[in-house]
Design a protein around this motif. Structure first.
Motif, PDB file in Angstrom:
ATOM      1  N   SER A   1     184.661 -69.006  29.661  1.00  0.00           N
ATOM      2  CA  SER A   1     185.073 -67.798  28.936  1.00  0.00           C
ATOM      3  C   SER A   1     184.075 -66.662  29.100  1.00  0.00           C
ATOM      4  CB  SER A   1     185.205 -68.101  27.443  1.00  0.00           C
ATOM      5  OG  SER A   1     186.194 -69.071  27.258  1.00  0.00           O
ATOM      6  N   LEU A   2     182.809 -67.011  29.150  1.00  0.00           N
ATOM      7  CA  LEU A   2     181.829 -65.946  29.314  1.00  0.00           C
ATOM      8  C   LEU A   2     181.985 -65.296  30.685  1.00  0.00           C
ATOM      9  CD1 LEU A   2     179.501 -64.304  28.120  1.00  0.00           C
ATOM     10  CD2 LEU A   2     177.958 -65.898  29.220  1.00  0.00           C
TER      11      LEU A   2
ATOM     12  N   HIS B   1     191.144 -63.355  24.755  1.00  0.00           N
ATOM     13  CA  HIS B   1     191.902 -62.396  25.567  1.00  0.00           C
ATOM     14  C   HIS B   1     191.964 -62.700  27.050  1.00  0.00           C
ATOM     15  CE1 HIS B   1     192.797 -59.565  22.406  1.00  0.00           C
ATOM     16  NE2 HIS B   1     191.551 -59.669  21.970  1.00  0.00           N
ATOM     17  N   MET B   2     191.121 -63.596  27.525  1.00  0.00           N
ATOM     18  CA  MET B   2     191.144 -63.879  28.954  1.00  0.00           C
ATOM     19  C   MET B   2     191.434 -65.349  29.205  1.00  0.00           C
ATOM     20  SD  MET B   2     190.284 -60.864  30.282  1.00  0.00           S
ATOM     21  CE  MET B   2     189.494 -61.021  31.882  1.00  0.00           C
ATOM     22  N   GLY B   3     191.919 -66.042  28.196  1.00  0.00           N
ATOM     23  CA  GLY B   3     192.156 -67.472  28.325  1.00  0.00           C
ATOM     24  C   GLY B   3     193.336 -67.780  29.225  1.00  0.00           C
ATOM     25  N   ASP B   4     193.458 -69.024  29.601  1.00  0.00           N
ATOM     26  CA  ASP B   4     194.640 -69.427  30.349  1.00  0.00           C
ATOM     27  C   ASP B   4     195.340 -70.548  29.589  1.00  0.00           C
ATOM     28  OD1 ASP B   4     193.226 -71.765  30.929  1.00  0.00           O
ATOM     29  OD2 ASP B   4     192.469 -70.940  32.807  1.00  0.00           O
TER      30      ASP B   4
ATOM     31  N   VAL C   1     181.860 -64.755  24.480  1.00  0.00           N
ATOM     32  CA  VAL C   1     182.610 -65.995  24.691  1.00  0.00           C
ATOM     33  C   VAL C   1     183.901 -65.978  23.869  1.00  0.00           C
ATOM     34  CG1 VAL C   1     182.596 -68.481  24.226  1.00  0.00           C
ATOM     35  CG2 VAL C   1     180.614 -67.406  25.314  1.00  0.00           C
TER      36      VAL C   1
ATOM     37  N   ARG D   1     195.394 -73.609  29.861  1.00  0.00           N
ATOM     38  CA  ARG D   1     194.719 -74.888  29.638  1.00  0.00           C
ATOM     39  C   ARG D   1     193.959 -74.937  28.312  1.00  0.00           C
ATOM     40  NH1 ARG D   1     191.247 -74.797  35.008  1.00  0.00           N
ATOM     41  NH2 ARG D   1     190.987 -72.712  34.130  1.00  0.00           N
ATOM     42  N   GLY D   2     193.811 -73.783  27.678  1.00  0.00           N
ATOM     43  CA  GLY D   2     193.039 -73.762  26.436  1.00  0.00           C
ATOM     44  C   GLY D   2     191.590 -73.458  26.711  1.00  0.00           C
ATOM     45  N   ARG D   3     190.797 -73.376  25.660  1.00  0.00           N
ATOM     46  CA  ARG D   3     189.425 -72.937  25.858  1.00  0.00           C
ATOM     47  C   ARG D   3     188.540 -74.032  26.444  1.00  0.00           C
ATOM     48  NH1 ARG D   3     187.910 -70.914  19.935  1.00  0.00           N
ATOM     49  NH2 ARG D   3     189.827 -69.734  20.221  1.00  0.00           N
ATOM     50  N   PRO D   4     187.612 -73.623  27.274  1.00  0.00           N
ATOM     51  CA  PRO D   4     186.762 -74.591  27.970  1.00  0.00           C
ATOM     52  C   PRO D   4     185.769 -75.289  27.042  1.00  0.00           C
ATOM     53  CG  PRO D   4     186.183 -72.334  28.586  1.00  0.00           C
ATOM     54  CD  PRO D   4     187.413 -72.248  27.764  1.00  0.00           C
ATOM     55  N   LEU D   5     185.286 -74.585  26.037  1.00  0.00           N
ATOM     56  CA  LEU D   5     184.303 -75.197  25.135  1.00  0.00           C
ATOM     57  C   LEU D   5     184.718 -74.979  23.691  1.00  0.00           C
ATOM     58  CD1 LEU D   5     180.682 -74.381  26.336  1.00  0.00           C
ATOM     59  CD2 LEU D   5     182.037 -76.436  26.721  1.00  0.00           C
ATOM     60  N   LEU D   6     184.405 -75.962  22.871  1.00  0.00           N
ATOM     61  CA  LEU D   6     184.607 -75.815  21.437  1.00  0.00           C
ATOM     62  C   LEU D   6     183.239 -75.842  20.782  1.00  0.00           C
ATOM     63  CD1 LEU D   6     187.570 -78.324  21.158  1.00  0.00           C
ATOM     64  CD2 LEU D   6     187.686 -75.828  21.292  1.00  0.00           C
TER      65      LEU D   6
ATOM     66  N   VAL E   1     180.407 -75.699  30.311  1.00  0.00           N
ATOM     67  CA  VAL E   1     180.276 -74.280  30.592  1.00  0.00           C
ATOM     68  C   VAL E   1     180.867 -73.532  29.426  1.00  0.00           C
ATOM     69  CG1 VAL E   1     180.263 -74.340  33.092  1.00  0.00           C
ATOM     70  CG2 VAL E   1     182.432 -74.424  31.890  1.00  0.00           C
TER      71      VAL E   1
ATOM     72  N   GLY F   1     186.439 -63.671  25.354  1.00  0.00           N
ATOM     73  CA  GLY F   1     187.009 -64.325  26.535  1.00  0.00           C
ATOM     74  C   GLY F   1     188.027 -65.388  26.153  1.00  0.00           C
ATOM     75  N   ASP F   2     187.675 -66.199  25.167  1.00  0.00           N
ATOM     76  CA  ASP F   2     188.613 -67.219  24.690  1.00  0.00           C
ATOM     77  C   ASP F   2     189.916 -66.592  24.211  1.00  0.00           C
ATOM     78  OD1 ASP F   2     187.116 -69.508  25.124  1.00  0.00           O
ATOM     79  OD2 ASP F   2     186.200 -69.495  23.130  1.00  0.00           O
TER      80      ASP F   2
ATOM     81  N   HIS G   1     181.157 -78.820  22.409  1.00  0.00           N
ATOM     82  CA  HIS G   1     182.004 -79.897  22.936  1.00  0.00           C
ATOM     83  C   HIS G   1     182.852 -79.364  24.072  1.00  0.00           C
ATOM     84  CE1 HIS G   1     181.461 -82.392  19.285  1.00  0.00           C
ATOM     85  NE2 HIS G   1     181.436 -81.232  18.651  1.00  0.00           N
TER      86      HIS G   1
ATOM     87  N   GLY H   1     186.187 -78.538  25.698  1.00  0.00           N
ATOM     88  CA  GLY H   1     187.505 -78.248  25.156  1.00  0.00           C
ATOM     89  C   GLY H   1     188.579 -78.654  26.142  1.00  0.00           C
ATOM     90  N   PRO H   2     189.841 -78.391  25.800  1.00  0.00           N
ATOM     91  CA  PRO H   2     190.949 -78.783  26.688  1.00  0.00           C
ATOM     92  C   PRO H   2     190.876 -78.103  28.057  1.00  0.00           C
ATOM     93  CG  PRO H   2     191.690 -77.356  24.897  1.00  0.00           C
ATOM     94  CD  PRO H   2     190.303 -77.767  24.572  1.00  0.00           C
ATOM     95  N   GLY H   3     190.272 -76.929  28.136  1.00  0.00           N
ATOM     96  CA  GLY H   3     190.266 -76.173  29.377  1.00  0.00           C
ATOM     97  C   GLY H   3     189.244 -76.628  30.397  1.00  0.00           C
ATOM     98  N   ARG H   4     188.365 -77.531  30.018  1.00  0.00           N
ATOM     99  CA  ARG H   4     187.341 -77.934  30.974  1.00  0.00           C
ATOM    100  C   ARG H   4     186.617 -79.206  30.574  1.00  0.00           C
ATOM    101  NH1 ARG H   4     184.135 -75.973  35.122  1.00  0.00           N
ATOM    102  NH2 ARG H   4     184.815 -77.347  36.750  1.00  0.00           N
TER     103      ARG H   4
ATOM    104  N   ARG I   1     184.625 -64.941  32.338  1.00  0.00           N
ATOM    105  CA  ARG I   1     185.796 -64.062  32.321  1.00  0.00           C
ATOM    106  C   ARG I   1     185.501 -62.761  31.593  1.00  0.00           C
ATOM    107  NH1 ARG I   1     189.719 -69.153  32.181  1.00  0.00           N
ATOM    108  NH2 ARG I   1     189.036 -69.417  30.038  1.00  0.00           N
ATOM    109  N   THR I   2     184.747 -62.850  30.520  1.00  0.00           N
ATOM    110  CA  THR I   2     184.367 -61.628  29.807  1.00  0.00           C
ATOM    111  C   THR I   2     183.464 -60.775  30.684  1.00  0.00           C
ATOM    112  OG1 THR I   2     184.518 -62.780  27.703  1.00  0.00           O
ATOM    113  CG2 THR I   2     183.276 -60.725  27.722  1.00  0.00           C
TER     114      THR I   2
END
Lengths: 154, 154
Positions: free
Chosen positions: A12-13, B103-106, B97, B108-113, A153, B100-101, A144, A146-149, A15-16
């Motif tokens: 996400s970072l 407004h630029m997400g896809d 971050v 698959r959901g966010r990469p990190l929680l 990162v 990005g989560d 943690h 997340g679902p996206g990766r 992308r920002t």
DNA sequence: GATCTAAGTCTGAAAAAGGAACTGACTTGA
DNA sequence: TCAAGTCAGTTCCTTTTTCAGACTTAGATC
């Protein structure tokens, strides 16, 4: 890294950063939040070259952060207005301004003061946890996947 | 604009931008918050050229955002640790971050929680007013000239 | 009809970023 | 003991961006 496809990155970072992560873009956004909207106004207050300003504004429009709105029909003239996506960058800009005030200030004191219309007071921006409302510190946060990766990162 | 003396600028955002306002620097800081500390680790996770990484790390040390600490005497080896000034950039990185989560997400959901250790919950960062605690929105903020400047820069 | 304003575009020079090989000081393993 | 590996960089050369400033277009004003 290929910055032009950074918006496809997994993080996400990244992308920002692809959208707003360069010097001029951040300064242009500051001007937007100070109600600057027109090409000449950006140019004269930032002293950015016209070429780069033109590029950056196009990019911000392409990312949906600004909207290019006509304000005169003949001659055709446009101004640049923050979309909701752009307005949502306010925390990013405010966080940077506040860090600058705190850590890069000089003896003269801060250049701008911010008043919260809702409560009428001069304030600083504070980042808190959406769940408990406590101020956030890096060391109290655990990350943690997340679902996206899968990889770390973020 | 002369970026190398931007830290002398009148505007707090300009000063922040001088220190951390480029793509690689922001990504390097993300890695720092993910506990990355060593040259090779930054290089391999970011795929940044060694030359630029070296430059950026030096600059971050010069600004007091990272500290270069020896972790081995023979051979001399160093790692890069966030100072308090560096840790205070956490809201900047988190704001980016989160944007990005959002407004630029896809799909698959966010990469990190992010989990807040203090309350144990997954959270989003929220920027609030230090005085009333309400979430901040650009339109509810009025800007005044502070002691450091007359003009509206910010 | 000359000058002005706004919103750009174009061009050539200077600066920064990218790619990849090289260095130096030690460690490990055969 | 000698070759290969690790880590933290540096050096060199090419490609891409940025900078500074002139030029353009279209209508408005003097």
């Amino acid at each position: 890294m290929k910055w032009d496809t950074l918006d496809e990155e997994q993080c996400s970072l990244s992308r920002t950063v692809a959208a707003v992560g360069d010097r001029w873009t951040l300064l242009i956004l500051r001007e937007c939040f100070l109600r600057v909207r027109r090409f000449e106004a950006f140019q004269s207050s930032l002293q950015i070259t016209r070429h780069l300003l033109s590029e950056r504004l196009k990019k911000l429009v392409r990312f949906g952060i600004l909207r290019r709105v006509p304000y005169s029909e003949a001659p055709k003239r446009y101004e640049y207005i923050l979309t909701q996506k752009g307005l949502d960058l306010y925390p990013v800009i405010m966080a940077m301004v506040h860090w600058g005030d705190t850590h890069m200030g000089d003896e003269r004191g801060r250049p701008l003061l911010h008043e919260h219309k809702s409560c009428g007071k001069l304030f600083d921006p504070v980042m808190v946890c959406s769940e408990c409302g406590e101020p956030l510190h890096a060391k109290q946060v655990h990350v943690h996947a997340g679902p996206g990766r899968k990889e770390a990162v973020g």
